[in-house]
Enzyme design. Sequence first.
Site, PDB file in Angstrom:
ATOM      1  CB  THR A  94      51.465   7.093 -86.685  1.00  0.00           C
ATOM      2  OG1 THR A  94      50.113   6.965 -87.197  1.00  0.00           O
ATOM      3  CG2 THR A  94      51.185   7.051 -85.098  1.00  0.00           C
ATOM      4  CE1 TYR A 140      47.450   5.789 -95.858  1.00  0.00           C
ATOM      5  CE2 TYR A 140      49.141   7.151 -94.931  1.00  0.00           C
ATOM      6  CZ  TYR A 140      47.843   6.810 -94.920  1.00  0.00           C
ATOM      7  OH  TYR A 140      47.357   6.756 -93.659  1.00  0.00           O
ATOM      8  CE  LYS A 197      48.293   3.382 -93.369  1.00  0.00           C
ATOM      9  NZ  LYS A 197      49.120   4.311 -92.952  1.00  0.00           N
ATOM     10  CB  VAL A 213      49.982   0.066 -92.710  1.00  0.00           C
ATOM     11  CG1 VAL A 213      51.011   0.909 -92.009  1.00  0.00           C
ATOM     12  CG2 VAL A 213      50.565  -0.735 -93.735  1.00  0.00           C
TER      13      VAL A 213
END
Length: 284
Positions: free
Chosen positions: A37, A125, A153, A193
């Site tokens: 992001t 992740y 994550k 997250v």
Amino acid sequence: MVTPFTPDDKIDFDAFEALAVRLVDEGNDSLVVSGTTGETSTLEDHEKESLVRAAKSAVGDRAKVIAGTATNHTDHDLLMAKRAERAGADGQLVVTPYYNKPSQDGVFAHFTAVANAADLPLMIYDIPGRTGIPIATETILKLAEHPHIMSLKDAKNDITATTEVLTKTDLEVYSGDDQNVLAWMAMGAAGVVSVTAHVASPTFRRMIDAVLNYELREARIAHGELGPVIRAMMTRVQGAVSCKQVLSWLGTGMHPGVRLPLVQANELEKQLIIADLREAGWQL
């Protein structure tokens, strides 16, 4: 965190630091900088290091700062891990190497090498929708034995795999999908997250605290309130685009600009976002 830009495409560090303070004030325990992001793919290495320093300067010891250090080139990741450590990061977020499609042995070797590169806690992740491959549960179980690999994550949306990780490892698991937070925390996850928390941190904080306090009814209410907001932020346009647009509408002074190949929301997309937020009771 998004990475705010000025109209001439430079990082707006004043807006970035103001946003960092706002997010911590609203209940976030940690900040991820230069992640997806944050438009990490179009940030230069020196910009990523500067963002870590700026976040640390803005929030001090009030929150942890986690650096997105991942690329699909392992040697580059090793350098970024060292730069993040030098800049004062409290941890690093590392995604599966994308586009290359390595074997699970390659995935294991990559994460191990990055974890060895710096004395930083590492969050794996797992997001196969972006990287092209999942991290197999067996690989995660092996990686969990590394002393620097502390958390996951999870954006794989595989409840069976997530349950196995939760029951067989000591990893802290964080939902990487905003809509799954309540379900994942009910199974034992530590939190989220989040992208949507840019504009809804207090509601996420309320829901997470309710789960931790075993107040299921309150958690369900907050989850329901978040539904249209998550839809607005996560399904109409890419998350960085929607976050900057909505933050701009909220009067934060955030410029909605993004770096190519991302572009700002078009008029139809803006109207869809506004309709979702109005469904959530927002006045825009």
